[in-house]
Motif scaffolding. Structure first.
Motif, PDB file in Angstrom:
ATOM      1  N   LEU A   1      -1.555   4.652   6.685  1.00 30.58           N
ATOM      2  CA  LEU A   1      -2.144   4.967   5.672  1.00 30.58           C
ATOM      3  C   LEU A   1      -3.092   5.220   4.739  1.00 30.58           C
ATOM      4  O   LEU A   1      -3.602   5.276   4.175  1.00 30.58           O
TER       5      LEU A   1
ATOM      6  N   TYR B   1       0.714  -1.044   0.210  1.00 24.99           N
ATOM      7  CA  TYR B   1       0.248   0.192   0.125  1.00 24.99           C
ATOM      8  C   TYR B   1       0.600   1.384  -0.116  1.00 24.99           C
ATOM      9  O   TYR B   1       0.670   1.833  -0.864  1.00 24.99           O
ATOM     10  N   THR B   2       1.504   1.387   0.793  1.00 19.16           N
ATOM     11  CA  THR B   2       2.808   2.145   0.813  1.00 19.16           C
ATOM     12  C   THR B   2       3.539   2.548  -0.579  1.00 19.16           C
ATOM     13  O   THR B   2       3.120   4.007  -0.957  1.00 19.16           O
TER      14      THR B   2
END
Lengths: 83, 563
Positions: free
Chosen positions: B414, B334-335
């Protein structure tokens, strides 16, 4: 956490090649796109076929080559300032 | 009542409560402050508020107009995003000082005159240094000292400039100044330090990467943007800014290519992006200033997003060196995705934010006949994609697999990165929302066939160049190293010079000591009564004897001067 043994798509050399060839294909498409529309340019050379493509490519190559030479002058060991 | 407070004060005052709160209440309070602040800001209509008379001067705490509003809006949005990101940390020092820093930045862009502007920029300088010190290492302490010295130094320049300016004009009003006299030149240079003009830039690349994970994210957004605001207010159309800005877009990208610390790479690209804003302010037409302001707005989010993603990498892996990272997309997908969105935004890909902001500056440069500047800005546009757009995600998340396996970033991070990424794309797809709040009416359509195709050509062929250089092995590898920059002057050259001078002085001292001793021994006192009076030249040389000698020489000089 995923197991380090897991195989990823990008771990395979031929898949990395696929990414590269896809990029080449995209480049070809946007370059050839120049034939199919009327450019609204502010400066005369903007109207040349593929001017931006050429300029971007040359700019980046020269950027890296010059930066590489700069390393010879500027680069020091990581602990340079520590003592 | 609450409307009387200058914008930003809700954050500054609210910071006082933070250390008293715990758990969810604390988190909720942190997030509510920018929301309350934003609501208060919306209550203002254009005009001046809060007049205070001190020492015969009437200070105006608040001035609200289109230019101050757009910066105040984005500072609140940035504050909210960054605070969400920072919820993972339970560090009162960082949270209180970050709130004071952001609050005073908001107050600074809403300041009604030069003195109020100076006061708030000083508060910014002093509060923000704690975001560096909060890393609590010796290295960060030293970096913080360097940061503080330069920030306070630029504050003094600003003060000196204001004093001279007020002497000459009798006015503390902050409207268009231009480079008219010594006062306005000093103010210009002071803002130039905060804006990271070439050769005055090095505090930024030296110290931002030494701050904490959340600290760097906050620092990246506010100080330079306040300076851009002040330049837009006071120096729009000042031609030298065009060249300064163009130089700022160019030189950092060379450093960025060979830099190993990925947060320092981003610091260099921060200067590069601010360069576009400075150039826009310098061109000074309505479109150019709009472009500069819009780009500042977009930059707070996409540069914040990039620093957030690299902060998450630093948090999870304990390092941010390109030479040690790689393959992290496996652990932090995700990062990695959010980082790529940030990278696409800073690179000005169509549908991402900088595409609709940066192009206004470049178009204005061509429109006003600055052809060379246009070439420089275009070079920098290709270069920024190269070093920030590709290098950052490539060396952190792809490249060769470093073998590091870590956790994904914490949830709060996130969420913050996701929201920022959404905003980057939102601004890119719906430019009108941003265009509507700009200082001047926008007469510019970003999505023309020509612009989309030419921009894609520029970027994709830059990517092709990168791929070609990597595959052919020409691309310089990430190496554990530091690169010399202007900070070499004050971190190495100046100390070495001082040491050299001290050494020479010591030589002179020992020479005097030696001759002194010889003369003493030859003298009558020394010969007749050895040991009866202590030889003043014997024994270990101390600073004391040296000072004594110097004083004697000076005294002799004074006495001789009498005749």
């Amino acid at each position: 956490m995923k197991s380090p043994k897991k195989n990823y798509w990008l771990d395979h050399r031929h898949n990395v090649d696929k990414v590269f060839y896809t990029l080449c294909a995209f480049c070809a498409v946007v370059l050839l796109a120049d034939f199919f529309y009327r450019k609204h340019a502010q400066l005369p050379w903007e109207e040349w076929f593929g001017f931006y493509a050429f300029y971007g490519f040359v700019a980046c190559i020269s950027l890296v080559l010059i930066a590489k030479q700069l390393r010879k002058i500027l680069m020091r060991k990581e602990d340079y300032y520590d003592h | 009542m609450i409307i009387d407070l200058p914008p930003g004060f809700i954050l500054i005052l609210g910071a006082a409560l933070v250390p008293l709160l715990r758990g969810r209440l604390r988190s909720a309070w942190l997030l509510l402050l920018p929301i309350f602040g934003f609501a208060q800001l919306l209550g203002f209509s254009h005009g001046e508020y809060g007049h205070i008379t001190i020492f015969g001067y009437t200070l105006t705490l608040t001035r609200i107009d289109k230019l101050s509003l757009v910066f105040a809006y984005i500072f609140h949005i940035g504050a909210l995003l960054f605070l969400i990101y920072s919820l993972y940390f339970k560090d009162n020092v960082q949270h209180t000082t970050a709130l004071i820093y952001v609050g005073s930045a908001i107050s600074a862009v809403c300041a009604g005159d030069l003195i109020v502007l100076m006061i708030f920029t000083e508060i910014m300088a002093v509060s923000s240094v704690f975001l560096i010190w909060a890393r609590r290492t010796e290295r960060a302490y030293a970096a913080g000292m360097r940061y503080l010295l330069i920030q306070v130094g630029s504050g003094l320049l600003l003060l000196a400039g204001i004093v001279v300016h007020v002497q000459q004009t009798g006015s503390i009003a902050f409207n268009h100044l231009g480079l008219t006299d010594l006062g306005t030149v000093l103010i210009f240079v002071a803002l130039g330090v905060k804006c990271a003009f070439p050769a005055l830039h090095n505090w930024l690349t030296d110290t931002y990467p030494e701050a904490t994970v959340m600290g760097t994210v906050f620092l990246s957004a506010f100080t330079t943007k306040v300076a851009v605001y002040a330049l837009a207010r006071g120096y729009a159309g000042t031609e030298i800014l065009i060249w300064i800005g163009a130089a700022m877009t160019m030189f950092p990208i060379f450093f960025a290519v060979i830099e190993n610390d990925l947060r320092r790479v981003l610091a260099y690209s921060l200067i590069n992006q601010v360069g576009f804003m400075v150039a826009g302010v310098g061109i000074g037409t309505e479109m150019a200033v709009n472009g500069a302001v819009a780009h500042a707005f977009a930059d707070v989010i996409f540069k914040g997003l990039l620093f957030m993603s690299m902060g998450a990498v630093l948090l999870r892996t304990g390092t941010i060196k390109g030479s040690e990272l790689g393959g992290l997309y496996k652990s932090m997908p995700y990062t990695a995705t959010f980082c790529i969105v940030g990278a696409a935004s800073i690179s000005a890909f169509p549908l991402f934010s900088a595409f609709i902001t940066k192009s206004m500056v470049i178009t204005a440069a061509a429109g006003e006949g600055y052809t060379l500047v246009w070439f420089m800005l275009l070079f920098a546009s290709a270069g920024v994609f190269h070093h920030a757009g590709i290098k950052i995600p490539y060396f952190a998340f792809f490249a060769h697999d470093s073998g590091i396996r870590c956790q994904e970033a914490p949830r709060s991070m996130l969420i913050a990165m996701g929201l920022s990424a959404a905003l980057c794309i939102g601004i890119g797809i719906f430019p009108d929302a941003l265009y509507r709040i700009l200082p001047f009416t926008v007469d510019y359509a970003p999505y023309t066939t020509t612009h989309v195709v030419t921009q894609l050509q520029l970027l994709l062929f830059s990517a092709l160049a990168f791929a070609f250089l990597i595959r052919s092995g020409i691309y310089p590898p990430e190496l554990r190293s530091v690169n010399l920059d202007v900070d070499w002057i004050y971190r190495r050259a100046a100390p070495t010079a001082v040491r050299f001078i001290m050494l020479q002085l010591a030589h002179i001292q020992s020479f005097f000591k030696h001759t002194g001793r010889v003369i003493w021994k030859a003298s009558l006192v020394g010969r007749l009564a050895p040991g009866s009076i202590a030889n003043p030249f014997a024994g270990r040389s101390t600073i004391g004897t040296f000072v004594l000698l110097t004083t004697l020489v000076l005294l002799a000089y004074l006495v001789l001067d009498l005749f």
